[in-house]
Design a protein around this motif. Structure first.
Motif, PDB file in Angstrom:
ATOM      1  N   SER A  65     -35.020 -34.462 -86.129  1.00  0.00           N
ATOM      2  CA  SER A  65     -34.630 -34.037 -87.655  1.00  0.00           C
ATOM      3  C   SER A  65     -35.081 -32.631 -87.884  1.00  0.00           C
ATOM      4  O   SER A  65     -34.436 -31.868 -88.390  1.00  0.00           O
ATOM      5  N   ARG A  68     -33.150 -30.180 -85.292  1.00  0.00           N
ATOM      6  CA  ARG A  68     -31.871 -30.239 -85.753  1.00  0.00           C
ATOM      7  C   ARG A  68     -31.330 -29.301 -86.739  1.00  0.00           C
ATOM      8  O   ARG A  68     -30.406 -28.384 -86.664  1.00  0.00           O
ATOM      9  N   CYS A  71     -31.238 -25.896 -85.067  1.00  0.00           N
ATOM     10  CA  CYS A  71     -30.255 -25.682 -84.217  1.00  0.00           C
ATOM     11  C   CYS A  71     -28.790 -25.747 -85.131  1.00  0.00           C
ATOM     12  O   CYS A  71     -27.880 -25.812 -84.515  1.00  0.00           O
ATOM     13  N   GLN A  72     -28.914 -25.708 -86.407  1.00  0.00           N
ATOM     14  CA  GLN A  72     -27.599 -25.731 -87.041  1.00  0.00           C
ATOM     15  C   GLN A  72     -26.762 -24.371 -86.724  1.00  0.00           C
ATOM     16  O   GLN A  72     -27.168 -23.289 -86.731  1.00  0.00           O
ATOM     17  N   GLU A  78     -26.494 -33.673 -79.755  1.00  0.00           N
ATOM     18  CA  GLU A  78     -27.508 -34.719 -80.244  1.00  0.00           C
ATOM     19  C   GLU A  78     -28.260 -35.376 -78.906  1.00  0.00           C
ATOM     20  O   GLU A  78     -29.449 -35.512 -79.078  1.00  0.00           O
ATOM     21  N   LEU A  81     -31.169 -32.911 -78.113  1.00  0.00           N
ATOM     22  CA  LEU A  81     -32.206 -33.221 -78.969  1.00  0.00           C
ATOM     23  C   LEU A  81     -32.921 -34.594 -78.818  1.00  0.00           C
ATOM     24  O   LEU A  81     -34.337 -34.471 -78.815  1.00  0.00           O
TER      25      LEU A  81
END
Length: 201
Positions: A65, A68, A71-72, A78, A81
């Motif tokens: 989370s 992420r 990494c937006q 996914e 990640l």
């Protein structure tokens, strides 16, 4: 251990094996009530000590989370990640400690994230390390560039070594090849060597 099929409150272990390089034990169980079998896995609970003094179990989903968000908008999947979170957990568990401070978890994220995406790494590092000015960003970017330069020099050195092992003969054409016969002579003259005549002159 409750049976997942009939919810009977007891079960019998019929086989035990280590898993995840010894970090877990996988047990095969049999329910005496319904006779069905199922598998369980036991792992040591890794605790994370927070700055407030409280502790909580390590949660891989929290790693995913947090990363992420950094990494937006970046080309990170996914699956990547999930692999990063696994690498972080493996690195922490390899220390053999039952509890680690949350600061150590953050440090364990930086390396894999830098290898995954440098822009996301800068975003994460700016928050985690508390960047306060442009100088902080410039210093981190300079460190990244230095790493790239080192990799480039190492790659060039390896290429030079490979060329040295093959030697100049690997680049010569076969004598007598009509179209490129002059190349062999050019290489010979460049090396300061001339072929001897039939009489040894």
């Amino acid at each position: 251990m409750y049976c997942p099929y009939c919810r009977h409150s007891d079960s019998r272990v019929i086989d035990s094996r280590t898993a995840d390089d010894g970090a877990a034990i996988r047990r095969r169980r049999s329910c005496p009530e319904c006779g069905r079998r199922f598998t369980t896995q036991e792992t040591v609970i890794l605790m994370v000590g927070k700055r407030s003094g409280a502790t909580e179990p390590f949660n891989r989903d929290k790693i995913v989370s947090g990363v992420r968000r950094a990494c937006q908008g970046r080309p990170v999947t996914e699956d990547q990640l999930a692999i990063l979170a696994q690498r972080v957990e493996d690195a922490i568990r390899s220390r053999g400690l039952g509890e680690v401070p949350s600061h150590e978890v953050g440090l364990a994220i930086l390396g894999p994230l830098r290898a995954l995406d440098e822009v996301a790494y800068l975003r994460f590092a700016s928050v985690y390390r508390g960047f306060e000015s442009l100088d902080d960003f410039e210093a981190e970017i300079a460190a990244l560039r230095a790493t790239h330069d080192e990799k480039w020099r190492a790659a060039m050195a390896e290429l030079d070594n490979e060329r040295g092992v093959r030697g100049p003969a690997g680049d010569q054409d076969v004598p007598g090849d009509g179209g490129d016969a002059g190349k062999t002579g050019d290489l010979s003259r460049a090396a300061g060597w001339q072929p001897a005549g039939r009489n040894g002159t």
